[in-house]
Design an enzyme around this catalytic site. Structure first.
Site: not given
Lengths: 485, 95, 476
Positions: A76, A151, A175
């Protein structure tokens, strides 16, 4: 793409049936083919990836391979990666090449796992749909008109589309778990303090945790072994004996007491999700589990508490983005003040700015007690609900999200509606408890449904055991979106 | 809790985010909706409840007093917007 | 209208640790800009603070030295504001639960002792530096100092004059350097004073509105700034004006205080506990370990010096002005066994020579042992005071041991009374007029004769002996 678990890939590499370079190249090819449509990656650098893969191959050849050496992974874009662009999904860092590695990244490097690139995400981890990214929305591989969740939307999408065999994500209010559910993969948020936050760009310091995202629980267990471990550079990282999170995977579930919070099966939950979760419960019962109704009475306050605490911490964490030492600086400005104000107005997106304003407000003079302090107190009540519940059950189960993936643009006009996506996931963050999501079905539109497990502090091995046994008896986690290529 | 546009502008000032009147108005509505959401927690009786900052009862670990860092100015300043003679440049700071 | 001045001081002391409070960067002064600014110090995205044990120990030492309360659990808070020398956009400090509360400091003003109460002391990090020299309209930021550990020491507003404030600042300066938690170098910014100043009509219970004078780094400026500010406030009030709370700077060139130009209305710092740090816990064992490392404190040492070495209270106070000075004195006194003489020499000849050469006691070319040896030779009659001064010069120049210098330069005081008698006779014979004048009542003539004897003996005569013998011969 053939279904390959991390363990299987590692075995192939060790047996030299394939090299890490070849494997990485396969994934890079798939990324090149699929990413234009899905936008799961912000940065891909084949040269760097293949160099890392070559090093892994050398390690394997020298007989120094670890359990996952040579298996590639996507990260990420919230983790600082030395020499790689690290944007956090924001214009503010659109040009930030990190000069150091996050601790988690160092751990994966030490494990010999080449990086496939940096995955797209909601800006500064603030979002539940991956629509707030400066680099454009991510599409759900199951249906590109739909969001992947957020997210960690890019990470979830890339794993679901098999652009990577695994990815790292972060979870502050859900997330990792919510995009895992919306994309039909497995994702785990560890107990707070288990994984180092050093190098993980901070959103809400007391809630953020990094965790693994992969097709299966077994994959997640292997990844957790890499990601956990004491880091002296993070004061909130706990000093504990190293654990092997695969150790209990094969335990039978007979005698397992599964707690079902009545508040998680109440209004707001879609029928299709409820049905799928009920079916999963039935499956677990077949495997020997019993269920008990529990109550997390204060969990309904989790969202308001979260939207005080997280923005408060974020408003302070994001003050360092001021155009002085790195990142975006407004091209035109007058005095110093003007430089700050324009840089931050231009560098941050709307959702980030909203949360900074909320955060600044709830901390401001005169409001601290009514908001921040009050929220911290209710947080304790929420944690105590869980403590009480774990006296009567071994693991808590419920839906991960109230619905399945929604259409791009459907909820992005109403922040509050977007926030309600996280009502089942936020409580675990507030309490600091581990939580995971695993696939348990599909809705009528063919969109994935996830079920959530929440465990007591440091009970990841048990949760992974439950998930693994469920995944041995079902195949939701092996399904892949069709027609991608 | 209801914010006025003046409140919004004042907070935006605190947070150093330039906000036009139009933007303040638009944000005001959204912020007030969020505050309505938050309001539900304010009425809860929390007397006698200790605030929770950390899940575990742990205390700050201490680091030995040794200088361990090396000079990484070149690497760090390579990514800076404006530097000269090893200093970060900003519009003149007036006291 | 009679006015009373009310002063409280906030002193920022840089702690003498090797590394910074939350990062492993060196705290050494004078490095090239931003070469001691790590990822944590420059607030790169993702970095985190870890607390330096040495900084906490300094705070513990301070608390023990002033008899303050040590909060066994104390917490770091974030103080949020924007400034280019504050990379994170917040300073890590302590607000609600500081490590130290209370404590007292004794000060001496005009010979009178007073006790000043301290409110609290807390740990925090220092900011970087802005260089205002022009970089074509820009300022340059150096973050080497960002993250240096500070102990902010806050007094109660109990001082009533600039003299008291300076006495307090000096006493605090002596103490923190004494116990080794701060190097006290004010030019380098190790000890910075903010003065909160207000005035009120004598007899009024309420405090007036205070203004804060920031960043005073010399005792002289502290005194001048307060004096100006008090005059200014009184004039303003007497003219019918109001005092607005403000932060001001002192301009040493004009001798005036002026408001800081940033138009910031009262900062809203939005304090909240720093979620990247855990509460600090002090255990009793550690506190006792630190207590055992505390040196004898100035007050106790003064009492002991008076008792053991017979020095006066005033001298004891001067000699305990710094630990280095006190240690020097004690070593010298032990070496010669003559406390009073040692005190005189240290405070007199030695101090004068050091001042002239702009040296501190630590850099004295004359060691305490040598001074002790010198004093021993005075005490045993080998040297007169005057001759001793010449030996002192020899020691200063590094000419070797005391006895060697005496020998080499022929500085031994005349001990042979026969030789002295001879010289006196010769002088009396050669100065018949003075002898005449003395015998007819002119006491002054005596001194002239003494001078002649000393000259003839090349300074080696023992003055007391000269006095005695000459008077005997003249009157006998």
């Amino acid at each position: 793409m053939s279904e390959s678990t991390l363990a299987a890939l590692a075995a192939q590499l060790k047996a030299k049936q394939i090299s890490s370079r070849e494997l990485a190249q396969q994934y890079l090819d798939r990324i090149a083919a699929l990413n234009p449509a899905l936008n799961a990656f912000i940065t891909v650098d084949a040269g760097k990836t293949l160099t890392e893969a070559a090093a892994a191959d050398a390690s394997i050849a020298a007989g120094q391979a670890g359990p996952l050496t040579g298996v590639p992974i996507a990260h990420k874009d919230i983790f600082c990666t030395d020499g790689w662009l690290t944007t956090c999904g924001s214009k503010m860092l659109h040009n930030f090449v990190a000069p150091y590695d996050a601790h988690v990244i160092q751990q994966f490097k030490a494990a010999g796992m080449p990086s496939l690139g940096k995955t797209n995400m909601d800006e500064f981890a603030m979002g539940s749909s991956n629509e707030t990214s400066y680099f454009g929305a991510v599409k759900n591989p199951w249906n590109p008109a739909y969001v992947p969740g957020g997210s960690s939307g890019g990470a979830a999408a890339c794993v679901a589309a098999r652009m990577a065999p695994a990815a790292t994500g972060t979870d502050t209010g859900g997330s990792i778990r919510q995009p895992a559910a919306l994309c039909g993969i497995t994702g785990l948020k560890p107990t707070y303090g288990l994984v180092s936050r050093y190098g993980m760009i901070a959103f809400a310091s007391s809630l953020d945790q990094a965790g693994p995202m992969a097709p299966s629980a077994e994959d997640c267990a292997l990844l957790l072994n890499v990601m956990t471990g004491f880091d002296p550079k993070d004061s909130t990282c706990l000093e504990r004996d190293k654990e092997d999170y695969t150790r209990d995977l094969d335990k039978p579930l007979s005698g397992l007491r599964v707690g079902l919070p009545k508040e998680f099966f109440a209004e707001g939950l879609s029928n299709e999700v409820a049905t799928a979760v009920d079916a999963a419960i039935a499956e677990l019962k077949k495997l020997g589990a019993t269920t008990v109704e529990i109550s997390l009475a204060n969990s309904k306050l989790a969202i308001p508490v979260y939207y005080v605490l997280a923005p408060a911490e974020a408003s302070s964490n994001l003050s360092r983005f001021d155009g002085v030492r790195y990142g975006y600086r407004a091209p035109e400005y007058g005095n110093l003040d003007d430089m700050y104000c324009k840089t931050r107005a231009q560098g941050f997106g709307a959702e980030v700015k909203r949360r900074i304003l909320i955060g600044a407000y709830v901390l401001s003079h005169g409001y601290y007690d009514a908001y921040y302090l009050q929220a911290q107190k209710i947080r304790r009540l929420i944690a105590e609900d869980f403590n009480a519940a774990f006296k009567t059950c071994d693991v808590i189960l419920g839906p991960t999200a109230p619905g399945t993936a929604f259409k791009l643009g459907e909820k992005s006009d109403d922040p509050v509606e977007m926030y309600l996506n996280d009502l089942y996931t936020i409580p675990a963050n507030l309490a600091g408890l581990p939580g995971m999501s695993l696939p348990c079905g599909f809705d009528a539109k063919g969109l994935p449904i996830g079920l959530q497990l929440v465990g007591d502090y440091f009970s990841e091995a048990k949760m992974l055991n439950v998930a693994h046994q469920y995944q041995r008896a079902t195949d939701w986690h092996s399904r892949q979106p069709e027609g991608l290529l | 809790m209801s914010l006025s546009t003046d409140d919004v502008k004042r907070i935006a000032r605190l947070a150093r985010i330039e906000t036009s009147d139009a933007e303040a108005q638009a944000t005001q509505t959204q912020l007030n909706n969020i505050f309505d959401l938050i309001a539900t927690m304010q009425a809860i009786d929390t007397r006698g409840v200790a605030p929770m900052a950390h899940a575990q009862e742990v205390y700050q670990r201490l680091r030995a007093d040794v200088a361990t860092e090396t000079d990484r100015r070149a690497a760090f300043q390579a990514i800076a917007p404006a530097v000269e003679n090893g200093l970060y440049l900003v519009p003149k700071v007036i006291d | 209208m009679k006015w009373e001045t009310v002063i409280g001081l906030e002193v920022h002391t840089q702690l003498a640790t090797k590394s910074k409070i939350f990062s492993g960067s060196s705290t050494a002064f004078g490095a090239a800009p931003n070469t001691q600014a790590s990822a944590v110090d420059i607030a790169l995205p993702g970095v985190l603070p870890v607390l330096n044990k040495g900084a906490v120990e300094c705070a513990i030492k301070f608390a023990l030295a002033i008899g303050a309360q040590l909060n066994r659990i104390n917490v770091f808070d974030r103080k949020n504001y924007f400034y280019p020398d504050l990379p994170k956009g917040y300073q890590i400090s302590q607000l609600a639960k500081p490590i130290v509360e209370g404590g007292v400091l004794t000060i001496v003003v005009d010979g009178e002792e007073r006790t000043i109460n301290l409110t609290r002391a807390h740990m925090e990090e220092d900011a970087g530096k802005s260089l205002h020299e022009d970089f074509h309209g820009m300022s340059g930021i150096d973050l080497n100092r960002a993250g240096t550990p500070l102990l902010e020491i806050v007094s109660e507003p109990e001082m009533r004059s600039s003299a008291e404030a300076v006495a307090y600042a000096r006493a605090l300066h002596t103490l923190v350097t004494w116990i080794g938690i701060c190097d006290g170098n004010m030019q380098e910014g190790s000890f910075r004073v903010d003065a909160n100043v207000s005035v009120r009509p004598v007899g009024q219970a309420e405090f007036g509105t205070r203004r804060e004078i920031k960043n005073l780094n010399s005792f002289k400026f502290l005194q001048q700034a307060i004096d100006y500010e008090v005059r200014w406030q009184i004039e303003t009030l007497e003219d019918g004006g109001r005092i607005e709370q403000a932060t001001v700077l002192f301009d040493p060139d004009t001798g005036e205080t002026r408001m800081m130009r940033s138009k910031e209305d009262a900062h809203d710092y939005r304090y909240f506990p720093d979620p990247d740090l855990l509460p600090v816990k002090l255990d009793e064992d550690w506190i006792e370990q630190v207590r055992a490392t505390l040196p004898e404190l100035p007050a106790a040492m003064q009492v002991r010096f008076q008792a053991e070495y017979g020095v006066s209270p005033y001298d004891a106070a001067v000699l305990t002005g710094s630990r280095a000075l006190a240690d020097y004195f004690e070593a010298a006194a032990k070496a010669c066994g003559q406390g009073k003489l040692a005190a005189n020499w240290v405070m007199g000849e030695l101090s004068a020579a050091l001042n002239k050469a702009d040296l501190g006691i630590e850099q004295s070319p004359v060691s305490a042992t040598h001074l002790g040896a010198l004093i021993a030779r005075i005490h045993d009659g080998t040297l007169s005071g005057k001759l001793a001064k010449q030996v002192f010069e020899g020691l200063w120049e590094g000419a070797g041991e005391v006895d060697a210098i005496i020998e080499a330069r022929g500085l031994k005081q005349m001990s042979d009374s026969g030789e002295l008698e001879k010289i006196i006779d010769e002088v009396m014979a050669a100065n018949a007029k003075s002898v005449e004048e003395f015998r007819s009542g002119k006491e002054k003539a005596f001194n002239a004769l003494v001078g002649q004897v000393m000259k003839a003996s090349k300074g080696k005569a023992n003055p007391a002996q000269v006095n005695e013998s000459l008077r005997k011969k003249l009157t006998g």
